[in-house]
Design an enzyme around this catalytic site. Sequence first.
Site, PDB file in Angstrom:
ATOM      1  N   LYS A  73      63.265  54.297  16.948  1.00 11.24           N
ATOM      2  CA  LYS A  73      64.214  53.754  15.968  1.00 11.24           C
ATOM      3  C   LYS A  73      64.455  54.709  14.803  1.00 11.24           C
ATOM      4  CE  LYS A  73      63.335  48.850  17.000  1.00 11.24           C
ATOM      5  NZ  LYS A  73      62.145  48.826  17.858  1.00 11.24           N
ATOM      6  N   SER A  92      60.908  46.314  12.664  1.00  5.67           N
ATOM      7  CA  SER A  92      61.069  46.953  13.969  1.00  5.67           C
ATOM      8  C   SER A  92      61.775  46.035  14.962  1.00  5.67           C
ATOM      9  CB  SER A  92      59.718  47.396  14.542  1.00  5.67           C
ATOM     10  OG  SER A  92      59.886  48.309  15.595  1.00  5.67           O
ATOM     11  N   SER A  97      58.642  52.291  19.556  1.00  3.88           N
ATOM     12  CA  SER A  97      59.653  52.007  18.522  1.00  3.88           C
ATOM     13  C   SER A  97      59.826  53.125  17.501  1.00  3.88           C
ATOM     14  CB  SER A  97      59.305  50.705  17.795  1.00  3.88           C
ATOM     15  OG  SER A  97      59.681  49.595  18.571  1.00  3.88           O
TER      16      SER A  97
END
Length: 397
Positions: free
Chosen positions: A76, A133, A73
Amino acid sequence: MAKRWRKRAGRLAALVIAAGIYTFCIPAAAAEEASGGTANAVTLDIPARSCILVSGDTVLYEENADELMPPASITKIMTLLLTFEALEAGQISLDQTVSCSDYAASMGGTQIWLEPGEEMALSDIIKATAVNSANDCAMVLAETVAGSEEAFVQKMNERAAELGMENTHFENPTGLDADGHLSTARDIAIMSVELLKHDGVTDYTTIWMDSLRNGETGLTNTNKLVRYYDGCTGLKTGTTDGAGSCLSASATRDGLDLVAVSMGSDTSADRFEACRTLLDYGFATYESFTPAVPPEQLTPVPVSGGRAESVAPAAADTEPLIIPKGRGEAVELAVTLPEGLTAPVAAGEEIGEAVFTLDGETVCTLPLTAAEEVGEMDFAFALGRLWELFTRPPAFG
């Protein structure tokens, strides 16, 4: 970008040696240049497969920073970067209402369980992406910015190339494991530094706890350093089976901005320990120094044959430098200006330089330029000046 980081790291290494601080880290890039390999003067105990510590585009420490790995993640960060760039371009706005597609709602993994068709303010979608997240929210951002996941992923890879992220390829905006979805600690540091340049980013990345849906959905930051590390400004965690536990952590103290990236830790606790160790090392070893020329050293330079008798020099603003801790007062400044100039002198024309050195090593050279234009004197101008002198009322004392 990566080449520029290596060049700055080499300069910093020379300063560290010149300052006699042999126990400090000499950035790996400097050792690369000397030996063709990667080495650090000291070895930190970093519980991660790869890591890097940077300040801006200066590398302060690294281990296996170019090893290709799934970024989870931390991906992101690029999703948020493209979102904030779209915001600043006026393509989208924080207060606009966006709707969750069937596809975004199907993401799985960490999410806030958006329902297909559910509407929410874009600012809340950003918040859930940065703090929690949330994969469903990351996909909503992608579809809002680019219209589809495919179009957004193309933008991600184009932006990565523009930033010099030479070893990165994205397959999605969420960071869920996918064939070919790979990056490196160095590349993640590059996009982390870029994201932090945007106003408003840390309004989200520094949130520890918050809520959505009128308090019905709680949010707790997946980055525990936000609460427990002094000066932490973000940034993003990541965990998947393929990536292990990853973290890009940013912090600021006394004007020194640092980004630490760790990838491939065995546990969540290890990733926080890895970045905490890197940040501690950075703050203990380096400081930020902003070169500035005192006004009293910017003395006017005489101009012959001009419409003004002299021109004032000006020094451009510059970015802060990274120097060994506690050595700011040892930086010396030498200003070089000509004894005189001949008109015409253009505004912005380089007329001298200011050189900052530490223990004999140049750390920065600033050009000194003419603060204003000085035109060449002609007959009409000279006649006008003479008329002023002859018609000026006499002074009585």
